[in-house]
Enzyme design. Structure first.
Site, PDB file in Angstrom:
ATOM      1  N   ASP A 145       0.805  -1.224   0.000  1.00 24.32           N
ATOM      2  CA  ASP A 145       0.000   0.000   0.000  1.00 24.32           C
ATOM      3  C   ASP A 145       0.834   1.268   0.000  1.00 24.32           C
ATOM      4  OD1 ASP A 145      -2.243  -1.620   0.089  1.00 24.32           O
ATOM      5  OD2 ASP A 145      -2.330  -1.571   2.285  1.00 24.32           O
ATOM      6  N   LYS A 202       1.796   2.239  -5.023  1.00 20.46           N
ATOM      7  CA  LYS A 202       2.360   1.697  -6.272  1.00 20.46           C
ATOM      8  C   LYS A 202       1.438   1.980  -7.462  1.00 20.46           C
ATOM      9  CE  LYS A 202       2.420  -2.343  -4.382  1.00 20.46           C
ATOM     10  NZ  LYS A 202       2.059  -2.013  -2.991  1.00 20.46           N
ATOM     11  N   GLY A 240      -4.566  -4.249  -3.835  1.00 22.82           N
ATOM     12  CA  GLY A 240      -5.556  -3.197  -4.098  1.00 22.82           C
ATOM     13  C   GLY A 240      -4.801  -1.935  -4.452  1.00 22.82           C
ATOM     14  N   HIS A 241      -4.825  -1.581  -5.732  1.00 30.46           N
ATOM     15  CA  HIS A 241      -4.056  -0.428  -6.207  1.00 30.46           C
ATOM     16  C   HIS A 241      -5.018   0.678  -6.626  1.00 30.46           C
ATOM     17  CE1 HIS A 241      -0.543  -3.378  -7.238  1.00 30.46           C
ATOM     18  NE2 HIS A 241      -0.835  -3.330  -5.967  1.00 30.46           N
ATOM     19  N   GLN A 286       2.028  -5.962  -3.270  1.00 28.79           N
ATOM     20  CA  GLN A 286       2.455  -6.097  -1.880  1.00 28.79           C
ATOM     21  C   GLN A 286       3.752  -5.297  -1.650  1.00 28.79           C
ATOM     22  OE1 GLN A 286       1.291  -9.325  -3.534  1.00 28.79           O
ATOM     23  NE2 GLN A 286      -0.615  -8.484  -2.811  1.00 28.79           N
TER      24      GLN A 286
HETATM   25  P1  GDP Z   1      -0.789   0.402  -3.537  1.00 24.98           P
HETATM   26  O1  GDP Z   1      -1.394  -0.865  -3.065  1.00 24.98           O
HETATM   27  O2  GDP Z   1       0.673   0.466  -3.280  1.00 24.98           O
HETATM   28  O3  GDP Z   1      -1.139   0.744  -4.952  1.00 24.98           O
HETATM   29  O4  GDP Z   1      -1.426   1.566  -2.625  1.00 24.98           O
HETATM   30  P2  GDP Z   1      -2.989   1.709  -2.249  1.00 24.98           P
HETATM   31  O5  GDP Z   1      -3.732   2.207  -3.412  1.00 24.98           O
HETATM   32  O6  GDP Z   1      -3.479   0.489  -1.564  1.00 24.98           O
HETATM   33  O7  GDP Z   1      -2.883   2.803  -1.093  1.00 24.98           O
HETATM   34  C1  GDP Z   1      -2.335   4.050  -1.328  1.00 24.98           C
HETATM   35  C2  GDP Z   1      -3.390   5.091  -0.964  1.00 24.98           C
HETATM   36  O8  GDP Z   1      -2.792   6.359  -0.961  1.00 24.98           O
HETATM   37  C3  GDP Z   1      -4.527   5.180  -1.979  1.00 24.98           C
HETATM   38  O9  GDP Z   1      -5.706   5.538  -1.311  1.00 24.98           O
HETATM   39  C4  GDP Z   1      -4.070   6.292  -2.915  1.00 24.98           C
HETATM   40  O10 GDP Z   1      -5.156   6.943  -3.569  1.00 24.98           O
HETATM   41  C5  GDP Z   1      -3.424   7.206  -1.925  1.00 24.98           C
HETATM   42  N1  GDP Z   1      -2.354   8.053  -2.429  1.00 24.98           N
HETATM   43  C6  GDP Z   1      -1.302   7.717  -3.219  1.00 24.98           C
HETATM   44  N2  GDP Z   1      -0.440   8.749  -3.302  1.00 24.98           N
HETATM   45  C7  GDP Z   1      -0.972   9.737  -2.533  1.00 24.98           C
HETATM   46  C8  GDP Z   1      -0.536  11.051  -2.170  1.00 24.98           C
HETATM   47  O11 GDP Z   1       0.545  11.490  -2.562  1.00 24.98           O
HETATM   48  N3  GDP Z   1      -1.337  11.767  -1.342  1.00 24.98           N
HETATM   49  C9  GDP Z   1      -2.531  11.299  -0.888  1.00 24.98           C
HETATM   50  N4  GDP Z   1      -3.266  12.072  -0.117  1.00 24.98           N
HETATM   51  N5  GDP Z   1      -2.969  10.072  -1.200  1.00 24.98           N
HETATM   52  C10 GDP Z   1      -2.183   9.312  -1.992  1.00 24.98           C
HETATM   53  P1  IMO Z   2      -0.913  -4.105  -2.287  1.00 22.84           P
HETATM   54  O1  IMO Z   2      -0.495  -4.656  -3.640  1.00 22.84           O
HETATM   55  C1  IMO Z   2      -0.934  -4.507   2.035  1.00 22.84           C
HETATM   56  C2  IMO Z   2      -1.049  -8.554   3.652  1.00 22.84           C
HETATM   57  C3  IMO Z   2      -2.311  -8.973   4.385  1.00 22.84           C
HETATM   58  C4  IMO Z   2      -1.722  -9.928   5.395  1.00 22.84           C
HETATM   59  C5  IMO Z   2      -0.622 -10.626   4.601  1.00 22.84           C
HETATM   60  C6  IMO Z   2      -1.037 -11.963   4.006  1.00 22.84           C
HETATM   61  O2  IMO Z   2      -2.201  -3.378  -2.328  1.00 22.84           O
HETATM   62  O3  IMO Z   2       0.193  -3.330  -1.667  1.00 22.84           O
HETATM   63  P2  IMO Z   2      -2.577 -12.641   1.960  1.00 22.84           P
HETATM   64  O4  IMO Z   2      -4.029 -12.393   1.714  1.00 22.84           O
HETATM   65  O5  IMO Z   2      -1.677 -12.111   0.909  1.00 22.84           O
HETATM   66  O6  IMO Z   2      -2.279 -14.072   2.290  1.00 22.84           O
HETATM   67  O7  IMO Z   2      -2.254 -11.821   3.320  1.00 22.84           O
HETATM   68  O8  IMO Z   2      -0.276  -9.743   3.559  1.00 22.84           O
HETATM   69  N1  IMO Z   2      -1.255  -8.051   2.281  1.00 22.84           N
HETATM   70  C7  IMO Z   2      -1.176  -6.774   1.933  1.00 22.84           C
HETATM   71  N2  IMO Z   2      -0.991  -5.669   2.694  1.00 22.84           N
HETATM   72  N3  IMO Z   2      -1.035  -4.390   0.684  1.00 22.84           N
HETATM   73  C8  IMO Z   2      -1.200  -5.475  -0.078  1.00 22.84           C
HETATM   74  O9  IMO Z   2      -1.194  -5.424  -1.427  1.00 22.84           O
HETATM   75  C9  IMO Z   2      -1.318  -6.738   0.540  1.00 22.84           C
HETATM   76  N4  IMO Z   2      -1.503  -7.994   0.096  1.00 22.84           N
HETATM   77  C10 IMO Z   2      -1.446  -8.798   1.162  1.00 22.84           C
HETATM   78  O10 IMO Z   2      -2.943  -7.877   4.996  1.00 22.84           O
HETATM   79  O11 IMO Z   2      -1.103  -9.199   6.438  1.00 22.84           O
HETATM   80 MG    MG Z   3      -2.931  -1.549  -1.820  1.00 22.44          MG
END
Ligand code: GDP
Ligand code: IMO
Ligand code: MG
Length: 422
Positions: free
Chosen positions: A13, A16, A40-41, A223
């Site tokens: 998270d 990415k 979840g991106h 991840q």
């Molecule tokens: P990922 O799994 O690495 O793609 O990251 P996620 O999407 O799960 O979580 C990143 C969160 O931060 C999401 O809600 C994005 O919309 C948000 N986000 C990313 N960059 C920024 C930023 O620079 N500022 C703010 N406020 N939100 C951001």
């Molecule tokens: P993105 O791509 C954050 C975490 C879960 C749990 C552990 C194992 O959005 O960054 P799993 O379901 O993979 O067997 O869970 O890994 N986890 C993540 N945490 N971002 C993710 O993906 C994750 N994918 C798995 O919360 O701790």
């Molecule tokens: Mg994510």
């Protein structure tokens, strides 16, 4: 443009998806190579929010090829649902979207096993996303898994499915869990197979052809490094290779074809699920959650939050050979007077600069903090590194120095345009 691997430098998270979306502008092909719909991106474009679980985030840009590689575990029903949801948001899936025929399938019994195993662990739960990821990768390693190529073979799939369901139902029954109905799964999967068939191919050959034609590849890591099955905080990890190496094994692209690795990180740390987290700070988490930030994109869970941990990012830099850094969510720290950064751990009276291999030892580690003055002004509207408050610039430069890579991209908001280069 070069062939680039994007990796998460923390516990996932890191933002990415947003960085992939920005970099896709200069790439021809975007590839997912590891993980499944546990990812979840999130991407925000023109006020519209898109969440990607299996589909590569590059699909938002017209004319880009998007590939789900052999290293990904694919829940075909979830993938079709995701494609339908994205189609409703205006995304088009044509010949530009391709799935590896050797990608393994996630089946309903994997999800039920994931849940049942978590339940059986009681207080030692991993806190998985319950998407069946661990059990699907277990079957792959046990050589009992089913692959996309099996799903598309209408003659062989029913009997292979029957064998696997019978075997897994016996395990589920013994665990006191719900079992799976063969007929229902078969019909759901046949429907999904019909939808996915035009998109399934030998993606290894496809990528080789695209590379020969001079196309540039962008690997969308899923991840984060500390969730890696080998190098993460085992057993509180996911079941795939989340480091740069996973891009090659999960796609069939050789290591020497990778030109650079970009590590994505937040200027603080978050983690979803259980497991050690030395810099965790409840008050910082409360602040983010009150601001409406740091809720999981896949499960909606509150993310655990803490200070930036340079021990973790330095480790990620070393394992993946991170050359460049993308720092997201800089705006999240705008209101703080003082910002703490963990520069080392104290472990049993000794100062160490690496995460110990055993999660129990990491739990014992106490962060050694260095404090930085905050900037106390909004950065969300900034579009030029030089226009950031001096304390923000100093802070970001320090994070890069401590991590051992060069600052490349800075993000100050969720929207595509809230991004600039160092
Ligand atoms: P990922 O799994 O690495 O793609 O990251 P996620 O999407 O799960 O979580 C990143 C969160 O931060 C999401 O809600 C994005 O919309 C948000 N986000 C990313 N960059 C920024 C930023 O620079 N500022 C703010 N406020 N939100 C951001
Ligand atoms: P993105 O791509 C954050 C975490 C879960 C749990 C552990 C194992 O959005 O960054 P799993 O379901 O993979 O067997 O869970 O890994 N986890 C993540 N945490 N971002 C993710 O993906 C994750 N994918 C798995 O919360 O701790
Ligand atoms: Mg994510």
């Amino acid at each position: 443009m070069a062939n680039t691997v994007i990796v998460g430098a923390q516990w996932g998270d890191e933002g990415k998806g947003k960085i992939i979306d920005v970099l896709t502008d200069d790439a021809d092909v975007v590839i997912r190579s590891q993980g499944g719909n546990n990812a979840g991106h999130t991407i925000q474009v023109k006020g519209q929010k898109f969440i990607f679980h299996l589909v590569p985030s590059g699909i938002l840009r017209r004319g880009k090829t998007c590939v789900i590689g052999n290293g990904v575990v694919v829940d075909p029903v979830a993938l079709v649902a995701e494609m339908d949801r994205l189609t409703g948001q205006g995304v088009r899936f044509g010949k530009n979207f391709q799935i590896s025929e050797t990608a393994h399938l996630v089946l309903p019994y994997h999800r039920l096993l994931d849940e049942a195993r978590e339940r059986a662990k009681g207080t030692n739960q991993i806190g998985t996303t319950k998407r069946g990821i661990g059990p699907a990768y277990s079957d792959k390693a046990s050589r009992t898994g089913l692959r996309m190529i099996d799903l598309l073979d209408g003659d062989r799939f029913p009997s292979k499915l029957r064998t696997n369901i019978d075997a897994n139902n016996r395990v589920l029954e013994a665990m006191g869990a719900q079992t799976v109905d063969y007929g229902a799964v078969l019909s759901d999967f046949q429907l999904a197979a019909d939808r996915l068939r035009p998109h399934v191919t030998n993606t290894v050959l496809l990528l080789q052809r695209l590379m020969r034609a001079g196309k540039s590849l962008l690997f969308e890591g899923a991840q984060g490094t500390l969730l890696d099955i080998d190098h993460g905080t085992y057993p509180f990890v996911t079941s795939s290779t989340t480091t740069a190496a996973g891009a090659c094994s999960g796609s069939g692209v050789p290591p020497h074809s990778i030109d650079r690795v970009i590590g994505v990180m937040k200027p603080y740390t978050t983690r979803v699920g259980e497991g050690p987290f030395p810099t965790e700070d409840g008050a910082l988490g409360d602040m983010f959650h009150k601001m409406g930030r740091e809720f999981g994109a896949t499960t909606g869970r509150k993310r655990r939050c803490g200070w930036f941990d340079a021990v973790v990012t330095r480790f990620a830099q070393a394992i993946s050979g991170i050359d460049l850094l993308a720092v997201t969510n800089v705006d999240g720290l705008d209101e703080l007077d003082t910002i703490k950064v963990c520069v080392a751990y104290k472990f049993r009276g000794k100062r160490i600069d690496y995460p110990p291999a055993d999660a129990a030892y990491l739990r014992e580690c106490e962060p050694v903090y260095r404090e930085f003055p905050g900037w106390r002004s909004p950065t969300g509207g900034v579009r030029d590194f030089r226009k950031l408050p001096p304390n923000a610039r100093a802070y970001l430069n320090a994070l890069a120095d401590l991590t051992g890579a060069k600052l490349h991209v800075i993000s100050v908001g969720a929207a595509r345009e809230a991004t600039f280069w160092r």
